[in-house]
Design an enzyme around this catalytic site. Structure first.
Site, PDB file in Angstrom:
ATOM      1  N   LYS A 137      15.738  -6.275 -20.130  1.00  0.00           N
ATOM      2  CA  LYS A 137      14.464  -6.028 -20.816  1.00  0.00           C
ATOM      3  C   LYS A 137      13.652  -4.920 -20.124  1.00  0.00           C
ATOM      4  O   LYS A 137      14.054  -4.422 -19.069  1.00  0.00           O
ATOM      5  CB  LYS A 137      13.678  -7.342 -20.915  1.00  0.00           C
ATOM      6  CG  LYS A 137      14.434  -8.437 -21.683  1.00  0.00           C
ATOM      7  CD  LYS A 137      14.489  -8.201 -23.194  1.00  0.00           C
ATOM      8  CE  LYS A 137      15.587  -8.916 -23.938  1.00  0.00           C
ATOM      9  NZ  LYS A 137      15.462 -10.341 -24.111  1.00  0.00           N
TER      10      LYS A 137
HETATM   11  C1  LIG Z   1      15.934 -11.682 -24.695  1.00  0.00           C
HETATM   12  C2  LIG Z   1      15.319 -12.323 -25.899  1.00  0.00           C
HETATM   13  C3  LIG Z   1      14.857 -13.646 -25.901  1.00  0.00           C
HETATM   14  C4  LIG Z   1      15.113 -14.589 -24.769  1.00  0.00           C
HETATM   15  O1  LIG Z   1      14.678 -14.138 -23.567  1.00  0.00           O
HETATM   16  P1  LIG Z   1      15.143 -14.927 -22.231  1.00  0.00           P
HETATM   17  O2  LIG Z   1      14.172 -14.477 -21.214  1.00  0.00           O
HETATM   18  O3  LIG Z   1      16.549 -14.483 -21.962  1.00  0.00           O
HETATM   19  O4  LIG Z   1      15.056 -16.372 -22.525  1.00  0.00           O
HETATM   20  C5  LIG Z   1      14.198 -14.125 -27.006  1.00  0.00           C
HETATM   21  N1  LIG Z   1      14.018 -13.353 -28.087  1.00  0.00           N
HETATM   22  C6  LIG Z   1      14.471 -12.088 -28.146  1.00  0.00           C
HETATM   23  C7  LIG Z   1      14.222 -11.294 -29.374  1.00  0.00           C
HETATM   24  C8  LIG Z   1      15.155 -11.547 -27.059  1.00  0.00           C
HETATM   25  O5  LIG Z   1      15.634 -10.303 -27.123  1.00  0.00           O
END
Ligand SMILES: *Cc1c(COP(=O)(O)O)cnc(C)c1O
Length: 391
Positions: free
Chosen positions: A190
């Site tokens: 991210k």
């Molecule tokens: C990465 C992601 C999540 C989950 O994030 P985590 O921190 O891995 O739990 C939820 N929604 C979207 C759209 C994502 O890309």
């Protein structure tokens, strides 16, 4: 061996971890605070300061945990409905099922790749409790319209902002709108990364309070208080069967320095996106939507292109050829109407979600990350031009 094969594989995403992050983690290790402690508190405060707008921030060990805590704090349960889109990661919808409630899926708009406000409005029933828009790729959903819809319908909004740090729309950062909760992800790929981690932000004190309790076993104080407050340090009360969702100080160590770089990272990503936009023009591709106006920006977590109607090659073929050229691409997402659990449980059919289906069939994400060099990006551009036959 071709020149490309001789070069190292170009990954689709990479975190950028600096010496400051490493030193901060080492400092935590030496301090003895390896679970939730003072750095988690500092990271929450830094997040509050970064967003502004009077929000509270609750650090958790993933965005999935944060989304779960948000729907839990809203007391969403059996018989309730939550409207979201199929064009997302399964986490968005799964937390609704954790509570025994039902997600109701609507299609995306093709000019934003976010949930269609019109379709969301048509999906509201007396059982609807919340909207869960996803700021796909880092593009902001129509927050003004969604907020009006939620207010008019007497329902809440929980924003899946896993891609949206930082994203601005109508001059307001995602996270500072009036939604019940907004949840960010710090997963490895991210825009800022702590390995695993997430942040729930809210302007409602009762939601922040409930989330703080439920992130740690339903205990009415977190570990930091337990070991440092004046009350007897051994005493605590369990007020609900909570979860184990607390962030560690090791993750917060990364988060503190990553957050300080969030704007620089975003500018770097925006520069990469702008260069793709320019270089890929003229190819049989639909380039990513851009938010309009100076009061909005795109966080560019992903750079998603879609093959145009006149493309002579298919999506899978392009991705294979990119892979053969040593370049990692990805697909975001296999939509939930194609996933066995969601498809079978809710009898979903691709024909109900033509835009999401089209993006799935034609779309793919190009490498975009802050450490990508100009020559890395040129490799991607050259490969794509030669595969799409317009060198
Ligand atoms: C990465 C992601 C999540 C989950 O994030 P985590 O921190 O891995 O739990 C939820 N929604 C979207 C759209 C994502 O890309």
């Amino acid at each position: 061996m071709t020149a490309d094969a001789a070069r190292p594989f170009l990954p689709f995403a990479l975190p950028e971890i600096g010496e400051e992050e490493i030193a901060e983690v080492v400092d935590s290790l030496r301090s003895g605070w390896i679970t939730t402690g003072p750095k988690t508190r500092r990271f929450e405060q830094a997040f509050v300061d970064y967003l502004g707008g009077g929000v509270e921030a609750v650090a958790v060990n993933s965005a999935t945990a944060g989304l779960h805590l948000a729907v839990e704090a809203l007391n969403i349960g059996p018989g309730d409905e939550v409207i979201t889109t199929t064009h997302t990661f399964t986490a968005t919808a799964e937390v609704v099922r954790y509570m025994g409630a039902h997600p109701v899926f609507v299609d995306i708009d093709l000019d934003t790749y976010c949930m269609s406000t019109e379709l969301a409005e048509a999906a509201v029933t007396p059982r609807t409790r919340a909207l869960m828009p996803v700021h796909y790729a880092g593009f902001p959903c129509a927050m003004q319209a969604l907020t009006e819809l939620a207010d008019a319908s007497g329902i809440d909004i929980v924003e899946d902002a896993a891609h949206a740090l930082p994203t601005l729309v109508d001059g307001r950062l995602i996270g500072t709108w009036s939604s019940a909760a907004t949840v960010f992800s710090f997963y490895a790929t991210k825009t800022i990364a702590t390995g695993e981690g997430g942040m729930l932000v809210t302007r409602r004190p009762e939601i922040a309070r409930r989330a703080r309790i439920m992130r740690l076993h339903g205990i009415d104080r977190d570990a930091f208080d337990r070991y440092t407050a004046k009350k007897p340090s051994w005493y605590y009360e369990v007020v609900a069967p909570g979860y184990k969702y607390n962030m560690t100080d090791l993750a917060a160590s990364l988060g503190l320095h990553q957050l300080a770089k969030a704007d620089t990272f975003m500018q770097r990503r925006a520069a990469i996106a702008a260069r793709y936009d320019e270089a890929l023009e003229g190819l049989p591709l639909v380039l990513p939507p851009r938010p309009s106006g100076s009061n909005a920006n795109h966080a560019w977590h992903l750079y998603v292109v879609r093959l145009a109607d006149d493309s002579r090659v298919g999506r899978d073929e392009v991705m294979q050829a990119m892979y053969d050229a040593g370049i990692g691409c990805s697909v975001h997402y296999v939509p939930l109407h194609q996933q066995p659990y969601w498809r079978d449980t809710y009898r979903l059919d691709a024909r109900q979600f033509p835009n999401s289906q089209l993006l799935y069939e034609r779309g793919f994400s190009l490498p975009i990350y802050t450490r990508m060099t100009e020559s890395d990006q040129q490799r991607v551009i050259d490969a794509l031009k030669s595969i799409l036959g317009r060198t």
